[in-house]
Design a protein around this motif. Structure first.
Motif, PDB file in Angstrom:
ATOM      1  N   LEU B  70      36.958 -14.379   9.603  1.00  0.00           N
ATOM      2  CA  LEU B  70      36.049 -15.241  10.361  1.00  0.00           C
ATOM      3  C   LEU B  70      34.806 -15.483   9.520  1.00  0.00           C
ATOM      4  O   LEU B  70      34.008 -14.574   9.303  1.00  0.00           O
ATOM      5  CB  LEU B  70      35.674 -14.612  11.708  1.00  0.00           C
ATOM      6  CG  LEU B  70      34.820 -15.514  12.606  1.00  0.00           C
ATOM      7  CD1 LEU B  70      35.544 -16.813  12.949  1.00  0.00           C
ATOM      8  CD2 LEU B  70      34.421 -14.785  13.878  1.00  0.00           C
ATOM      9  N   ILE B 135      39.432 -19.342  12.641  1.00  0.00           N
ATOM     10  CA  ILE B 135      39.296 -20.286  13.755  1.00  0.00           C
ATOM     11  C   ILE B 135      37.822 -20.245  14.127  1.00  0.00           C
ATOM     12  O   ILE B 135      37.340 -19.249  14.659  1.00  0.00           O
ATOM     13  CB  ILE B 135      40.184 -19.870  14.945  1.00  0.00           C
ATOM     14  CG1 ILE B 135      41.657 -19.800  14.504  1.00  0.00           C
ATOM     15  CG2 ILE B 135      40.011 -20.846  16.107  1.00  0.00           C
ATOM     16  CD1 ILE B 135      42.617 -19.285  15.583  1.00  0.00           C
ATOM     17  N   GLN B 136      37.109 -21.294  13.789  1.00  0.00           N
ATOM     18  CA  GLN B 136      35.655 -21.237  13.926  1.00  0.00           C
ATOM     19  C   GLN B 136      35.108 -22.615  14.275  1.00  0.00           C
ATOM     20  O   GLN B 136      35.729 -23.637  13.966  1.00  0.00           O
ATOM     21  CB  GLN B 136      35.066 -20.729  12.597  1.00  0.00           C
ATOM     22  CG  GLN B 136      33.558 -20.624  12.506  1.00  0.00           C
ATOM     23  CD  GLN B 136      32.928 -19.673  13.517  1.00  0.00           C
ATOM     24  OE1 GLN B 136      32.939 -19.933  14.726  1.00  0.00           O
ATOM     25  NE2 GLN B 136      32.365 -18.569  13.050  1.00  0.00           N
ATOM     26  N   TRP B 137      33.946 -22.637  14.906  1.00  0.00           N
ATOM     27  CA  TRP B 137      33.268 -23.884  15.238  1.00  0.00           C
ATOM     28  C   TRP B 137      32.690 -24.503  13.985  1.00  0.00           C
ATOM     29  O   TRP B 137      32.165 -23.797  13.122  1.00  0.00           O
ATOM     30  CB  TRP B 137      32.193 -23.647  16.296  1.00  0.00           C
ATOM     31  CG  TRP B 137      32.847 -23.262  17.577  1.00  0.00           C
ATOM     32  CD1 TRP B 137      33.142 -21.993  17.986  1.00  0.00           C
ATOM     33  CD2 TRP B 137      33.389 -24.137  18.571  1.00  0.00           C
ATOM     34  NE1 TRP B 137      33.830 -22.039  19.183  1.00  0.00           N
ATOM     35  CE2 TRP B 137      33.987 -23.330  19.563  1.00  0.00           C
ATOM     36  CE3 TRP B 137      33.429 -25.532  18.721  1.00  0.00           C
ATOM     37  CZ2 TRP B 137      34.617 -23.877  20.691  1.00  0.00           C
ATOM     38  CZ3 TRP B 137      34.050 -26.067  19.845  1.00  0.00           C
ATOM     39  CH2 TRP B 137      34.631 -25.243  20.813  1.00  0.00           C
TER      40      TRP B 137
END
Lengths: 438, 438
Positions: B70, B135-137
């Protein structure tokens, strides 16, 4: 996960600025990597710990009826102007302009946004109480970021917000959250003691900080041993019953607990000597009732039983999720490395193959690994036993399953418990059973 | 979840600027709420969909050996200056200055950061191949955000990056990802067809976009029916075997598929008429081999078998996670509302109590609800049947368990399948079995 395939970069040397144990150990064990001042990337093992903590928080928040949402990281300045906080907030707020010159900010907290979402959705007292939470990255532009993820700039936080029709309702919401927090920290395997905190202009006694006990904590703490002897998980509390909540809450507030800032020698003197506990603590959570501060300033009303509109009472409830990773390590490590509580450990156990390519060793290791490849870390490198022992101690797996050629011939393995150093010679079946039961 | 307790604010009216079905339905069904231009908060039901999509992606990425990390949302400009992209990137990049005047940016993508993390961790060809994803903004400062989460500014993306020692290795990594993507989209319950895309200066055929077929898609698409008739989940592919991967890959590339931009009438003419499929598509994924572009520009090397350093070959592989929520709705809705594929639906089924407070109805509803309160939405409001039917259709639960007083007396419920409109009169046990099997 097989270590030969894993992205698990342990470090031999750590930067000099890593002053505290958790910062050093997180870098050495390959949990995080700094990408900018106070900003970290989470590598696979670190992310697994973060996710384990999140999941425990989620389960315990859901258990008291809180509902998960996800608010964005960026917020419009407009929203903060409505509450009056945009200009009041200091340089810790990261202010941003978009391509059209509109003011945005990277959310350091979400009172304004959740109040706005609530206000545009909930119209009647009949829909109360409501508690909403989210787990999202936040930003605080610390002037001097340090201590790794303990005082980083981009950090992961769980923040919850409660909305009630009355002060009495808000008190019940607050007590439910207190219970949820005590259960969260107990499940995380740390001792976290609630301490009365400042309430500012709101007054009252509805503000508590939770401090994880660790020798490197930033605050001195004084508390009654009764607070760490409770089993909050097995304690029956009816969260829909105000009386049951009050009885539970009294077991917290009846016992002395304070940080040095709030320490009261006269009250402390009343605690029996054998029950006095002193130490240091790291703040990992804060729960706070603040009444109608935001609903009033932002003009959010719902209609009451008589049809008259009123401002709901609110509370906010934060847990520093990424900070907890550091705090848990501060509370639980030794000279050799991390000692993970089982509930948050990245892997349940490491399998140490002491003679890679030995037929008997490989067969036993493969068999054990096959039982749960997702949650076992198999050290299948062609490394000396000493290297494998050191890395397993550093990474802090609760159990090490040590497979050597002599035992392997008899179908035996050695099981080492990281926390106690205890060793057991066991059959594969018994070893697996012991780990499963841990 | 009981609807009387849920934070599930459906809307009667939607803003005029919501032009497309998914945008309107997501607002009406209470999945998201706009908090700033192109920025959305995810309410409980929407977040559940997002998490379901994430989890399918995670499982399929893990299945091909990719490992989750992340990376943070904010990145230092310094990193992007090393690759030369900081100045080249347009006004879509959100540029930020911190309190010390240092340049940061809200990551629109992560090639630079992952390459840097890789370079500081991996030293030898023996550690390759590696595939990492997160999986990140992300943020893209669209000049005119629209279509809700389909073209928002803050959006959730899964991006993966592969590192290989050779072109041949990179081809195998690319093919593994192709398989993973086909399996992801199949599990999501949408038809997503891979189309050859531009490779820019790199050349070759290793760039594919995945388009979800939906009448409102931004591109016209032309493809051979063979591509949507495959069952990628049951197809045996040995991901460690280059030949097996090549055979699989040929089943994709042997069949015609192109967007209007790339459409080739001569090739299209060769497809048998009965196998020609035309439609429109929404881009939801892109996989791309780009060789040593970043490892070379950023000076990242690992040592080869002969000890000589080389620049690893890379590929990147993106899925628009938040965009997919909109795309799935575009592909699967009717005039009454959303029709969720079972794998991503926020709840497995809604229980519609047609006569709240009727003893028999309440008893049956409670019994059904008790079997899986987390994944069933119990409409226990005191509303007319018509309101409950409409809201259930709008929210798009795969099944509606309809409990009325007449059936309840005989222990029967009516089961309605949202996608087909089929209705079944069943005992409670049979209804539960049918839902479980769905």
């Amino acid at each position: 996960m097989r270590l030969t395939k894993a992205f698990q970069p342990t470090l031999k040397e750590v930067p000099a600025e890593a002053q505290i144990a958790s910062h050093r150990l997180m870098l050495r064990a390959g949990l995080v990597r700094q990408t900018a001042s106070g900003i970290y990337a989470w590598l696979p093992a670190g992310l697994r710990v973060l996710r384990n903590i999140e999941q425990i928080i989620r389960e315990e928040q859901d258990a008291i009826g809180a509902q998960e949402v996800l608010m964005p990281t960026l917020q419009s300045a407009e929203l903060w102007r409505r509450s009056g906080r945009y200009d009041a907030y200091g340089p810790e707020m990261l202010r941003i302009q978009d391509r059209h010159g509109r003011d945005l900010l990277y959310g350091p907290t979400n009172e304004e946004m959740i109040t706005d979402i609530f206000g545009s959705s909930v119209k009647s007292y009949k829909e109360l109480p409501k508690a909403l939470y989210h787990i999202q990255w936040k930003f605080r532009d610390e002037v001097r970021p340090r201590f790794g993820v303990m005082r980083g700039r981009e950090f992961l936080m769980k923040d919850a917000y409660s909305f009630d029709a009355s002060y009495e309702g808000a008190v019940a919401s607050y007590r439910r959250m207190m219970l949820s927090y005590l259960r969260i920290f107990q499940r995380l395997g740390v001792r976290a003691v609630p301490m009365v905190a400042d309430t500012g202009p709101i007054g009252g006694d509805l503000s508590h900080e939770f401090l994880v006990l660790a020798p490197t904590g930033e605050s001195a703490v004084f508390f009654d041993a009764a607070l760490e002897e409770q089993d909050w998980l097995s304690r029956p509390v009816d969260c829909d019953d105000a009386e049951s909540l009050a009885t539970f809450f009294a077991t917290v507030t009846d016992h002395y607990a304070a940080t040095d800032e709030k320490h009261d020698e006269a009250e402390w003197a009343k605690v029996p000597a054998e029950r006095k506990r002193e130490g240091r603590g790291i703040e990992v959570g804060h729960i706070f009732y603040f009444g109608t501060k935001y609903t009033a300033s932002m003009g959010i009303e719902v209609s009451g039983p008589d049809g008259a509109p009123f401002h709901p009472h609110m509370g906010s409830y934060g847990v520093g999720v990424s900070r907890l990773v550091g705090a848990i390590i501060e509370a639980s490590h030794d000279d050799a490395g991390i000692i993970w509580p089982a509930s948050v450990a990245p892997y349940r156990a490491a399998i140490l193959n002491l003679r890679q390519d030995d037929e008997a060793c490989d067969a036993i290791c493969d068999r054990i690994y096959g039982t749960d490849p997702e949650n076992l870390l198999y050290d299948d490198r062609s490394e000396r036993a000493g290297v494998k022992f050191n890395d397993a101690d550093l990474m802090g797996h609760p159990w090490q399953i040590i497979v050597g050629p002599r035992g392997a011939k008899e179908g035996k393995v050695e099981l080492k418990q990281r926390a106690t150093g205890e060793r057991f010679e066991l059959s594969v079946e018994d070893a697996l059973a012991k780990i499963g039961a841990a």
